[in-house]
Design an enzyme around this catalytic site. Structure first.
Site, mmCIF file in Angstrom:
data_model
loop_
_atom_site.group_PDB
_atom_site.id
_atom_site.type_symbol
_atom_site.label_atom_id
_atom_site.label_comp_id
_atom_site.label_asym_id
_atom_site.label_seq_id
_atom_site.Cartn_x
_atom_site.Cartn_y
_atom_site.Cartn_z
ATOM 1 N N ALA A 35 42.759 -37.487 8.050
ATOM 2 C CA ALA A 35 43.960 -36.650 8.721
ATOM 3 C C ALA A 35 43.327 -35.307 9.101
ATOM 4 C CB ALA A 35 45.243 -36.566 7.730
ATOM 5 N N ASN A 38 40.640 -35.344 11.612
ATOM 6 C CA ASN A 38 40.924 -35.642 12.969
ATOM 7 C C ASN A 38 41.577 -34.665 13.708
ATOM 8 O OD1 ASN A 38 40.201 -38.131 11.843
ATOM 9 N ND2 ASN A 38 42.343 -38.821 11.586
ATOM 10 N N TYR A 105 42.443 -48.366 0.070
ATOM 11 C CA TYR A 105 41.822 -47.172 -0.477
ATOM 12 C C TYR A 105 40.969 -47.441 -1.682
ATOM 13 C CZ TYR A 105 45.365 -44.674 2.447
ATOM 14 O OH TYR A 105 46.187 -44.043 3.628
ATOM 15 N N ASP A 106 39.791 -46.807 -1.501
ATOM 16 C CA ASP A 106 38.960 -46.722 -2.829
ATOM 17 C C ASP A 106 38.448 -45.149 -2.843
ATOM 18 O OD1 ASP A 106 37.149 -46.851 -4.536
ATOM 19 O OD2 ASP A 106 35.602 -48.135 -3.175
ATOM 20 N N TYR A 169 53.045 -39.096 4.933
ATOM 21 C CA TYR A 169 53.663 -39.752 3.702
ATOM 22 C C TYR A 169 52.670 -41.040 3.535
ATOM 23 C CZ TYR A 169 55.938 -42.406 0.058
ATOM 24 O OH TYR A 169 56.258 -43.316 -0.910
ATOM 25 N N GLY A 275 48.582 -39.960 15.302
ATOM 26 C CA GLY A 275 49.583 -38.712 14.570
ATOM 27 C C GLY A 275 48.852 -37.554 14.532
ATOM 28 N N ASP A 276 47.575 -37.624 13.968
ATOM 29 C CA ASP A 276 46.626 -36.424 13.871
ATOM 30 C C ASP A 276 46.314 -35.922 15.096
ATOM 31 O OD1 ASP A 276 46.822 -37.126 11.095
ATOM 32 O OD2 ASP A 276 44.852 -38.606 11.484
#
Length: 335
Positions: A35, A38, A105-106, A169, A275-276
């Site tokens: 995010a 970006n 996710y990792d 979020y 959004g970023d």
């Protein structure tokens, strides 16, 4: 030194080619994103001055490639800390029609999740800067990431920087929205610009309702300003019935007055990072002195274009964004 400094985690992104599912693919396409990275890329692509701060493992070729890519996109990476054992990874399966996209996710025990306050000289990092941006993702990673964020915010206040925050979020990171609200609430002091949505504000802070619309957006923004002391609130507004098509717009609330952007109907190529790019373009516009209406139209135009570009980063020019914000576009071939 860069005018805009952002802080967070950059990850390796692995995606099946095209619209293959995880259970079908025999290979993955590699790119990078996160995010706050970006946002920095968006500011730099528009011609602004941006630097990115994170923690990445040393002697790691993938981490180095991520840094090289940021540099190539015009982002200052001089303040990145090289330490830790691993780089976070996320897997993205692109959605199509009625099938939503999916992310795995990792990123447990990633370098940034184990960052320590002593590793970042924020006073030096912020020397000469004008703006600091962070998001709600970073404090979700670990208790130590919360402490580093607190230290960054304290230094930004000492330096007199404008501070922007994107709630961002992520249910898979927080578990419950109440946990996010309890952690993020105390960090809101000193934030000047909050970027979120009506739905996020309601889920995390219990503010406003879940419906779209002008009056509801203005009411939510006003309540956020009253509770946290924000000077400005930006609420992104997405409406879509499939993974391929969306209606995209935003509202900017400043000095008690809402400004609503033009809405764009978009055929989506890749929505990750949209959004970023909105936030990055908004920061750029506000820094150059745009009035609220011009700023929100510009930011929405930039993020509209991001929906059409594969990868996390919005690789567009200032001229392209200004053309769309000014009513140009239509998708015809430029000859």
């Amino acid at each position: 030194m860069p005018d805009v400094v952002t802080f967070g985690e950059i990850m390796l992104r692995l995606s099946p080619p095209g619209h293959l599912r995880f259970t079908q693919t025999a290979s993955f396409e590699i790119t990078f994103g996160g995010a706050e990275a970006n946002v920095a890329v968006m500011v730099a692509q528009l011609g602004g001055s941006a630097g990115y701060v994170t923690r990445l493992p040393a002697a790691n070729d993938l981490a180095q490639r991520a840094i090289n890519e940021l540099r190539g996109l015009g982002v200052d990476t001089a303040s990145i800390v090289r330490a830790g054992d691993r780089m976070g990874v996320y897997f993205l399966e692109q959605g199509a029609s009625q099938r939503p996209g999916k992310i795995i996710y990792d990123r447990a025990h990633s370098a940034i999740a184990e960052a320590q306050v002593s590793e970042f000289d924020w006073d030096k990092i912020f020397a000469g800067a004008k703006w600091f941006h962070w998001s709600g993702i970073t404090p979700a990673l670990s208790a130590s990431a919360v402490k580093v964020t607190q230290a960054a915010l304290a230094a930004a206040k000492r330096a007199g920087l404008a501070v922007s925050f994107d709630l961002n979020y992520r249910a898979k990171l927080w578990g419950k929205p109440e946990q996010a609200g309890a952690t993020l609430g105390p960090l809101m002091k000193g934030v000047h610009l909050c970027v979120t949505s009506i739905e996020e504000a309601h889920a995390v802070f219990g503010i406003g309702g879940s419906r779209e619309g002008g009056p509801r957006a203005a009411e939510t923004a006003q309540l956020l300003c009253e509770r946290f002391g924000f000077e400005t609130v930006a609420l992104t507004q997405r409406q879509g019935t499939t993974a391929d098509v969306t209606s995209w717009g935003a509202m900017l609330y400043h000095d008690g007055e809402p400004s609503f952007s033009t809405r764009h109907e978009i055929s989506i190529v890749d929505r990750v990072g949209a959004g970023d790019s909105f936030t990055g373009a908004l920061v750029f516009a506000l820094l150059r002195g745009d009035a609220p209406q011009k700023a929100v139209d510009f930011a929405v135009a930039a993020s509209t274009l991001k929906h059409t570009i594969p990868g996390d980063y919005n690789v567009v020019s200032l001229a392209e964004v200004e053309a769309l914000a000014g009513g140009g576009g239509g998708g015809r071939v430029q000859r």
